[in-house]
Every structure is written in structure tokens, then in C-alpha cells.
Write a protein that holds these residues in place. Structure first.
Motif, short mmCIF file in Angstrom:
data_model
loop_
_atom_site.label_atom_id
_atom_site.label_comp_id
_atom_site.label_asym_id
_atom_site.label_seq_id
_atom_site.Cartn_x
_atom_site.Cartn_y
_atom_site.Cartn_z
N ASP A 150 0.84 -1.21 0.00
CA ASP A 150 0.00 0.00 0.00
C ASP A 150 0.87 1.26 0.00
O ASP A 150 0.60 2.21 -0.73
CB ASP A 150 -0.92 0.01 1.22
N ASP A 151 1.91 1.23 0.82
CA ASP A 151 2.82 2.38 0.88
C ASP A 151 3.51 2.59 -0.47
O ASP A 151 3.73 3.73 -0.90
CB ASP A 151 3.87 2.18 1.97
N GLY A 152 3.86 1.47 -1.13
CA GLY A 152 4.50 1.57 -2.42
C GLY A 152 3.59 2.16 -3.48
O GLY A 152 4.03 2.92 -4.35
N ARG A 153 2.32 1.82 -3.39
CA ARG A 153 1.35 2.40 -4.33
C ARG A 153 1.23 3.91 -4.10
O ARG A 153 1.22 4.70 -5.05
CB ARG A 153 0.00 1.73 -4.18
N GLU A 154 1.15 4.31 -2.83
CA GLU A 154 1.02 5.73 -2.51
C GLU A 154 2.28 6.51 -2.88
O GLU A 154 2.20 7.69 -3.23
CB GLU A 154 0.72 5.89 -1.02
N ALA A 155 3.44 5.82 -2.81
CA ALA A 155 4.69 6.49 -3.15
C ALA A 155 4.97 6.50 -4.64
O ALA A 155 5.97 7.07 -5.09
CB ALA A 155 5.85 5.80 -2.42
N GLY A 156 4.10 5.87 -5.42
CA GLY A 156 4.28 5.84 -6.86
C GLY A 156 5.27 4.79 -7.33
O GLY A 156 5.77 4.85 -8.46
N GLU A 157 5.56 3.80 -6.48
CA GLU A 157 6.49 2.73 -6.87
C GLU A 157 5.77 1.49 -7.39
O GLU A 157 6.28 0.81 -8.28
CB GLU A 157 7.36 2.33 -5.66
N PHE A 158 4.62 1.16 -6.81
CA PHE A 158 3.90 -0.05 -7.18
C PHE A 158 2.55 0.30 -7.82
O PHE A 158 1.86 1.21 -7.36
CB PHE A 158 3.64 -0.93 -5.96
N ALA A 159 2.22 -0.44 -8.86
CA ALA A 159 0.89 -0.33 -9.47
C ALA A 159 0.12 -1.60 -9.09
O ALA A 159 -0.01 -2.53 -9.88
CB ALA A 159 1.00 -0.19 -10.98
#
Length: 214
Positions: A150-159
Motif C-alpha cells: 500500500d505504501d509503495g502504491r502511494e509512493a508511486g512505486e507499485f501499481a
């Protein structure tokens, strides 16, 4: 020749030597469980492999079930503590946190050979209350991984569309290595974790994160 020095101690023995002895017994027992099967391995067989009398073994573990509980607790507490420390430090971005988690899981094959098969295949033999405790810790670890995604999605790293399903995919991929990964083979646990990470990022990483792989 005894695998371990025959120096009688008790469960209550304090200090580093007592803890090391217990860890050595657990390691030998885990290897026997993996090679012979949990139900086929007796306390007498464990004592013989350790190099002590069976009565001396009971100073450290009251039963084979006690050993099984300790192996489960050790495995889950080890990876939980590592991830808790990373979260508390707050230094890694989500992508590197994911790589660290994957490395932790696969590296158990090197640091604790034999233990993982016991952890995954003999959960049902644990006492009911211990099953609930271990299941709770497993759930906590899974939630930690979901948070990373979830944090990666918010940080723009994970889709990532579904963090729960993605977490289950990652855990399944890493955990199943106990069935086939040979720590003495041509790749190390760290190398394999990086390969898994790369494949994962190429699947659900954003274009910006994928570009960092090149």
C-alpha cells in the motif's frame, strides 16, 4: 562421537551456553524431522543424534511436541522482529522494504535448514492454543507486507490493484522455495530473492521503478 558436548544442564539454566545448547538441539531435531518425518522421529533418536542420554534431553525439552512448538515460534518471531525493526527505523522506501522481506523469507533456507518444512507441514500437530498464536503472528506478518505494498502504491512505486492478493502471491512464491531451493546450489538465497524481486517489480512496479532495474 557426540554432535554436542555432553554437559548436563536444565531448562532453567541461564546464560548464553544454555540458549546455544537449546538452539543446537532444535537444529538437529529439525533436520531429523525433515529427513525421517516428524511422527517417525523419537526423542531417543534425537538424543542419539545430539550425543546425550534421553533423560538429559528432557532437561531442555519436555517432549517432541515442545520442540515442534519452539521451532514454529522461532521461525515466525525471527522474521517478525526483523520487519518490526525496519518499520521502527523508517529508513527504507517501500521497494527496498519489499526486497528485504523477500530476502528474509528465502534466507531461512540457509540459516535454518530443515526448519521450514516443519513450519509449513506440521502446523496442524501443534496444540490448539499454539496454532491460534502462530496463526495470529502469520496474519500480522502478512499485514506488514500488505502495508508495504500500500505504501509503495502511494509512493508511486507499485501499481497494485489488490494488495492482499499480491501479498499472497509474494508469500507463496517465497515460501514454496523450501520445496526445491538448494542453499548449496548455484545461487544464494540473496541472489534468488533479488531475482524474485526483479520479476515482481517487472510485473507490478511503475515505469519509474522498473527503470531503476536497468
Amino acid at each position: 562421537m557426540s554432535v554436542l558436548p555432553n554437559q548436563p544442564k536444565t531448562l532453567a539454566t541461564p546464560g548464553v551456553r544454555g540458549r546455544k545448547r537449546r538452539a543446537q538441539i532444535m537444529d538437529i531435531a529439525a533436520r531429523l524431522f525433515e529427513d525421517r518425518g516428524y511422527h517417525e522421529t523419537s526423542m531417543e533418536a534425537i538424543a542419539d543424534a545430539v550425543g546425550v542420554r534421553k533423560a538429559s534431553l528432557y532437561y531442555y525439552f519436555t517432549s517432541k511436541d515442545d520442540l515442534l512448538v519452539e521451532i514454529h515460534q522461532e521461525m515466525i518471531d525471527l522474521i517478525l522482529d526483523k520487519q518490526r525493526e525496519r518499520v521502527a527505523a523508517g529508513e527504507l522506501p517501500p521497494s527496498q522494504m519489499l526486497l528485504a522481506i523477500m530476502t528474509d523469507l528465502i534466507s531461512l533456507m540457509e540459516s535454518h535448514p530443515g526448519h521450514l518444512r516443519i513450519f509449513f507441514e506440521h502446523f496442524r500437530e501443534l496444540p490448539t492454543e499454539i496454532q491460534h498464536e502462530i496463526a495470529g503472528k502469520r496474519n500480522e506478518y502478512r499485514e506488514m507486507l500488505i502495508t508495504v505494498l500500500d505504501d509503495g502504491r502511494e509512493a508511486g512505486e507499485f501499481a497494485v490493484d489488490d494488495s492482499f492478493l499480491t501479498a499472497m502471491l509474494i508469500l507463496g512464491m517465497c515460501n514454496w522455495t523450501y520445496q526445491w531451493f538448494d542453499p548449496a546450489g548455484r545461487v544464494s538465497a540473496e541472489t534468488l530473492a533479488k531475482l524474485f524481486y526483479r520479476q515482481s517489480v517487472e510485473g507490478f512496479g511503475t515505469a519509474a521503478l522498473r527503470a531503476q532495474l536497468n
